[in-house]
Design an enzyme around this catalytic site. Sequence first.
Site, mmCIF file in Angstrom:
data_model
loop_
_atom_site.group_PDB
_atom_site.id
_atom_site.type_symbol
_atom_site.label_atom_id
_atom_site.label_comp_id
_atom_site.label_asym_id
_atom_site.label_seq_id
_atom_site.Cartn_x
_atom_site.Cartn_y
_atom_site.Cartn_z
ATOM 1 N N GLU A 46 -8.166 3.519 8.501
ATOM 2 C CA GLU A 46 -8.726 3.031 7.235
ATOM 3 C C GLU A 46 -8.601 1.502 7.189
ATOM 4 O O GLU A 46 -9.498 0.817 6.737
ATOM 5 C CB GLU A 46 -8.007 3.691 6.051
ATOM 6 N N LEU A 73 0.857 -1.180 0.000
ATOM 7 C CA LEU A 73 0.000 0.000 0.000
ATOM 8 C C LEU A 73 0.900 1.240 0.000
ATOM 9 O O LEU A 73 1.914 1.258 0.693
ATOM 10 C CB LEU A 73 -0.893 0.019 1.243
#
Length: 186
Positions: free
Chosen positions: A29, A22
């Site tokens: 999140e 990521l």
Amino acid sequence: MAKVSLVAAACNSMGIGYKGDLPWRLKNEMKFFNRITTRTQNSEKRNAVIMGRKTWFSIPKAHRPLPNRVNVVLSRSLQERPEGAHHLAHDFEEAIHWLTSPSRCEDVENIMVIGGSDVYKVAMDSPYCHKVYLTRVLQDFDCDTFFPMFDESQYELISDPDVPGEIQEENGIPYKFHVYQKKQQH
């Protein structure tokens, strides 16, 4: 017919990954992702997550399989089910068939696609795609993997009582949760 939801986070350029990871670190999140992919109405059931081979191997080994979820890995190249995965399917249709088989559907409440790009595209183009949980990370990041373009006119933005509607911020990075539901075809 099975209803499939996509769960993703994408930055301004619709980037979702960089070098197998990521591009951002957003703890809350990630908590949202875990909550959405594990929450069920029936406590006797679990959700299934479908992911591609690269997504599976991008998850740190200590976190594979994703707990409290049925983990299905899609791969045309793997011959054996990866250690920890519940099932290896060679295409999306096979994964759906396995998850909706009579022996399986007793256990599985929701089917969710969690990446990568090709798997999102196949799922979105399928008749099973029902919802898209898309976290819009409101910043630019270097990315080499992208969320596929989707025809937003085919979807309506809906509110979900379990999904915060306001802009969130973490580590100076603003983001907003969006839930799209496919419009009914008449």
